[in-house]
Design an enzyme around this catalytic site. Structure first.
Site, PDB file in Angstrom:
ATOM      1  N   ASP A 133      -8.616  -9.732   0.424  1.00  0.00           N
ATOM      2  CA  ASP A 133      -9.041  -9.122   1.572  1.00  0.00           C
ATOM      3  C   ASP A 133     -10.496  -9.770   1.913  1.00  0.00           C
ATOM      4  OD1 ASP A 133      -6.686  -7.858   2.246  1.00  0.00           O
ATOM      5  OD2 ASP A 133      -7.480  -6.060   1.444  1.00  0.00           O
ATOM      6  N   SER A 172      -3.979   1.387  -2.558  1.00  0.00           N
ATOM      7  CA  SER A 172      -3.462  -0.035  -2.437  1.00  0.00           C
ATOM      8  C   SER A 172      -3.601  -0.840  -3.648  1.00  0.00           C
ATOM      9  CB  SER A 172      -4.012  -0.776  -1.597  1.00  0.00           C
ATOM     10  OG  SER A 172      -3.262  -1.865  -1.260  1.00  0.00           O
ATOM     11  N   ILE A 173      -2.951  -1.779  -4.046  1.00  0.00           N
ATOM     12  CA  ILE A 173      -3.069  -2.722  -4.754  1.00  0.00           C
ATOM     13  C   ILE A 173      -2.965  -4.008  -4.328  1.00  0.00           C
ATOM     14  CG2 ILE A 173      -2.783  -1.740  -7.204  1.00  0.00           C
ATOM     15  CD1 ILE A 173       0.052  -3.098  -7.141  1.00  0.00           C
ATOM     16  N   ASN A 174      -2.696  -4.126  -2.734  1.00  0.00           N
ATOM     17  CA  ASN A 174      -2.498  -5.187  -1.887  1.00  0.00           C
ATOM     18  C   ASN A 174      -1.399  -5.683  -1.927  1.00  0.00           C
ATOM     19  OD1 ASN A 174      -3.826  -6.590   0.152  1.00  0.00           O
ATOM     20  ND2 ASN A 174      -4.101  -8.563  -1.184  1.00  0.00           N
ATOM     21  N   GLY A 223       1.004  -0.861   5.510  1.00  0.00           N
ATOM     22  CA  GLY A 223       1.434  -1.759   6.613  1.00  0.00           C
ATOM     23  C   GLY A 223       0.503  -2.985   6.811  1.00  0.00           C
ATOM     24  N   GLY A 224      -0.369  -3.270   5.772  1.00  0.00           N
ATOM     25  CA  GLY A 224      -1.232  -4.371   5.958  1.00  0.00           C
ATOM     26  C   GLY A 224      -1.996  -4.211   7.139  1.00  0.00           C
ATOM     27  N   SER A 264     -11.018  -3.518   4.452  1.00  0.00           N
ATOM     28  CA  SER A 264      -9.659  -3.053   4.450  1.00  0.00           C
ATOM     29  C   SER A 264      -9.056  -2.422   5.913  1.00  0.00           C
ATOM     30  CB  SER A 264      -9.813  -1.853   3.578  1.00  0.00           C
ATOM     31  OG  SER A 264      -8.462  -1.158   3.549  1.00  0.00           O
ATOM     32  N   SER A 265      -7.933  -2.416   5.944  1.00  0.00           N
ATOM     33  CA  SER A 265      -7.288  -1.981   7.115  1.00  0.00           C
ATOM     34  C   SER A 265      -6.825  -0.531   6.893  1.00  0.00           C
ATOM     35  CB  SER A 265      -5.945  -2.633   7.494  1.00  0.00           C
ATOM     36  OG  SER A 265      -6.453  -4.031   7.937  1.00  0.00           O
ATOM     37  N   THR A 309       0.917  -1.219   0.068  1.00  0.00           N
ATOM     38  CA  THR A 309      -0.001  -0.053   0.041  1.00  0.00           C
ATOM     39  C   THR A 309       0.809   1.237   0.142  1.00  0.00           C
ATOM     40  OG1 THR A 309      -1.719  -1.379   1.328  1.00  0.00           O
ATOM     41  CG2 THR A 309      -2.240   1.025   1.066  1.00  0.00           C
TER      42      THR A 309
END
Length: 573
Positions: A416, A392-394, A465-466, A445-446, A374
Site C-alpha cells: 500500500d 485488513s491483511i491486504n 473492497g480495495g 489506506s482506503s 479486507t
C-alpha cells in the site's frame, strides 16, 4: 448548505427496541433496548453477542468480533494485520478513531522493492515476509479492552480462542480465496500446513484448526500487548521473519503503538458524516466527493446525469488521493484545503453537466483494476455506543507467510506504499511522495469505517473492497441521505471510478443497455465487471421511533442481527 468540517457534537441516545428476528426491524415497546451486530462471518457476529451477553459493551464486542474474524477469515484480516476502529462513546458523546494500521519496519527504505535498474520487482511487496508491515491489530484489541471495554481482554478473546482450537468449516468462499493464493501459501511451510491439505485447497466442510494461533492469542489475553510484541511471541516473530528474508527487528516490533486520531467530519444536505482520518484516505476523499455533490440536488436528476456527476466527483477525489495523501505523522497533508467548501466549489466548476472530463486533463499516473480484500463489521449496543471497524491483511491471505511456531499469518500491507511514486500498486492505486516508504511510517489506506447521522437517525457502515471501498461507502451515505434502509445500501448495484484507469467500472446489474449507451454518448468509458464486489455491513437506528435495522451484504457470507437486551441476557444466564 455548504459541506464543511464540523466540531464533535455530543448526542444523548434513547433506548432501543427489541428485535423480532435477524436482520429485521425492531418494533416492540419503546423502552426495551436492543443491540445490533453486522459482521462478515456468522461466527464473528455470534462472538460479539456472546460478549454482550457476558456484560460487555460495544467495545468489548468489537474485540471479540475482530479476533473471531482474525481466526475464521484468514483471507481478509488477522492479528498479523491491522485496521481502523471508529468509536462513539454514548456517555461522553465522543468520537475517536483508533489507528491500528501497520507500520513499516525500522529497516525499511524507499527503494526496497526496486531492482538495480530502479524498476519495481514483481511480487516483492506482496509475497513473503519482506512484504509485511508491523501488525497493529493485537495492540488495538488490547487498547480497546483497557480504555473502552468493561471486560478483561481475555474474556473478550475467549470466542476467538475457542474457534482457533476447535476449528471452523471451510466454505465455498474460503476455497475461492485459497485457490487464488494457493501457490504463495505453498511457499510457507507453516501456512501450507494450516490453510491447505497436501498442498491443495481443502474440500468444503474440512475443518481448519489453528492451535499455534490459539497459543499466541492466549499470551495476548494473559499479558496484553506485551504478550504479542515482546517476550516469547515477539522473539519468535522476529526470528521467523528474518530467517525467511524479512527485515523486522525487536525494536521495531516492541515500539509499535496504537494512535488515537480525531476523525474527519463533515455535513452533506443536513447529514453529519464522521469517517476515518489519515493514514486512511477514506474520510478526506468522502468529504471531497460529498462537498462537490453538495452543489447538486441528486434526487431530482435523471439517472444518467446523477451517475455522471457522482463519477466526476469520484474522479477528482481519487486524483487528489494520488497526490496529497499519506501518514500525517510523516508528511504534511493539506486536510483543511481538501475538506473545504471553497476548494470543492473550484473542483465543481470544472465539471460539465453534459460531458465527461478526461482524466488526462488532470495530472497523474496510470493504474490497474482493483481487487477485493479486507473485512468490516458494525456494532450498536443498547446504550448507544457504536463501532465501525474495517480490518485488513491486504491481499487475500496477506503475504501468504505464517511465522513458524506462532500461527500468525502476516499482512502484505507494504504494497500500500508507493514502492515507486507514480507506479500503481496491486489495487491500481497510484501514490506520490506523500506515500513513499519510510521507516516506522504507516501506509496509506482506503479503509473507510463511517458514521452518518441526522437529528433522529444514525447509520454505521463500511466495507472491504480495495480501492473501491471509498466509493461503496459514498453510495451508502447517499442512500442514507435519501432515507433508504440499510438493506438497500448493501444490496444496490455498484459503480466506481478511481481517476485512472479512466473508466467507470460497474457490476453486472448496475446499468442497463440504454444507460450504458447514454453514458458513452457524453464521453464516459465503461468497463463492465464480470462479478460483484464488496461486502458492506450496516446498521440503522431511528432514535425517534426506536427502530433498529441491520443488514449484511448478500455478496458475502456475513450475518446481521438485532437482538433485545432481554434476549441477550437470557443467553448470558
Amino acid at each position: 448548505m455548504p459541506f464543511k468540517p464540523l466540531h464533535p457534537l455530543p448526542f444523548l441516545f434513547a433506548a432501543l427496541l427489541p428485535a423480532i428476528g435477524p436482520c429485521q426491524i425492531a418494533l416492540a415497546g419503546e423502552h426495551s433496548p436492543a443491540a445490533a451486530i453486522a459482521a462478515a462471518h456468522p461466527l464473528a457476529t455470534e462472538a460479539g453477542f456472546e460478549i454482550l451477553a457476558a456484560g460487555g459493551n460495544a467495545f468489548d464486542a468489537a474485540v471479540a468480533v475482530s479476533a473471531a474474524l482474525a481466526v475464521v477469515e484468514p483471507y481478509s484480516s488477522g492479528i498479523g494485520g491491522g485496521g481502523f476502529w471508529l468509536l462513539h462513546t454514548a456517555e461522553a458523546g465522543r468520537d475517536i478513531m483508533v489507528d491500528g494500521r501497520e507500520r513499516a519496519p525500522l529497516a525499511a527504505h524507499r527503494d526496497m522493492y526496486l531492482d538495480d535498474a530502479g524498476n519495481v520487482i514483481p511480487g516483492a511487496s506482496m509475497n513473503g515476509p519482506l512484504a509485511a508491515g508491523i501488525p497493529g491489530e493485537p495492540a488495538a484489541l488490547a487498547h480497546l479492552a483497557e480504555n473502552y471495554g468493561r471486560l478483561p481482554l481475555g474474556r473478550s478473546l475467549a470466542p476467538a480462542l475457542r474457534l482457533a482450537r476447535e476449528g471452523f468449516a471451510v466454505d465455498a468462499h474460503y476455497r475461492r480465496m485459497a485457490a487464488f493464493r494457493r501457490d504463495v501459501l505453498r511457499e510457507s511451510a507453516a501456512a501450507g500446513r494450516i490453510f491447505l491439505r497436501d498442498g491443495e485447497v481443502p474440500a468444503e466442510g474440512s475443518v481448519i484448526r489453528q492451535p499455534e494461533l490459539a497459543a499466541t492469542l492466549q499470551l495476548l489475553a494473559d499479558r496484553g500487548r506485551e504478550g504479542f510484541y515482546a517476550g516469547e511471541t515477539g522473539r519468535k516473530l522476529v526470528e521467523g521473519v528474518r530467517a525467511a528474508g524479512g527485515i523486522w527487528t525487536l525494536e521495531g516490533l516492541e515500539s509499535y503503538r496504537v494512535v488515537e486520531r480525531e476523525p474527519v467530519r463533515g455535513e452533506y444536505h443536513g447529514v453529519r458524516i464522521t469517517s476515518a482520518a489519515p493514514p486512511s484516505s477514506g474520510g478526506i476523499a468522502l468529504v471531497t466527493m460529498l462537498n462537490i455533490l453538495e452543489g447538486y440536488e441528486l434526487r431530482t436528476l435523471g439517472e444518467v446525469e446523477r451517475v455522471h456527476l457522482i463519477v466526476e466527483a469520484m474522479r477528482r477525489a481519487y486524483r487528489d488521493r494520488s497526490i496529497y495523501l499519506g501518514d500525517t505523522d510523516f508528511v504534511e497533508v493539506p486536510v483543511a484545503m481538501l475538506t473545504s467548501a471553497h476548494y470543492a466549489a473550484g473542483l465543481r466548476n470544472g465539471i460539465r453537466r453534459d460531458r465527461a472530463t478526461s482524466s488526462a486533463a488532470l495530472p497523474g499516473g496510470e493504474a490497474r483494476p482493483a481487487g477485493s480484500h479486507t473485512t468490516h463489521f458494525s456494532i450498536l449496543d443498547s446504550e448507544g455506543n457504536r463501532v465501525a471497524a474495517t480490518l485488513s491483511i491486504n491481499y487475500p491471505f496477506g503475504s501468504g507467510f505464517v511465522v513458524p511456531g506462532t500461527g500468525v499469518l502476516l499482512n502484505d500491507e507494504m504494497d500500500d506504499f508507493s514502492a515507486k511514486p507514480g507506479v500503481p500498486n496491486a489495487y491500481g492505486l497510484v501514490g506520490a511522495e506523500a506515500n513513499a516508504i519510510e521507516p516506522g511510517k504507516r501506509m496509506l489506506s482506503s479503509m473507510s469505517p463511517t458514521f452518518v447521522e441526522t437529528a433522529d437517525r444514525v447509520g454505521i457502515l463500511g466495507t472491504p473492497g480495495g480501492s473501491r471501498i471509498i466509493t461503496m461507502v459514498l453510495h451508502g451515505i447517499l442512500g442514507f441521505a435519501e432515507g433508504q434502509p440499510p438493506e438497500r445500501w448493501v444490496n444496490a448495484p455498484r459503480y466506481h471510478h478511481q481517476y485512472l484507469p479512466d473508466a467507470i467500472q460497474f457490476e453486472p446489474e448496475a446499468f442497463d443497455a440504454d444507460r450504458q449507451f447514454r453514458l458513452e454518448a457524453i464521453g464516459h468509458t465503461l468497463e463492465p465487471l464480470e462479478d460483484t464486489y464488496g461486502n458492506m455491513q450496516a446498521i440503522l437506528w431511528n432514535r425517534t421511533t426506536g427502530e433498529v435495522q441491520a443488514a449484511s451484504d448478500p455478496r458475502g457470507i456475513g450475518t446481521a442481527r438485532v437482538r433485545s437486551v432481554k434476549s441477550i441476557n437470557r443467553k448470558g444466564e
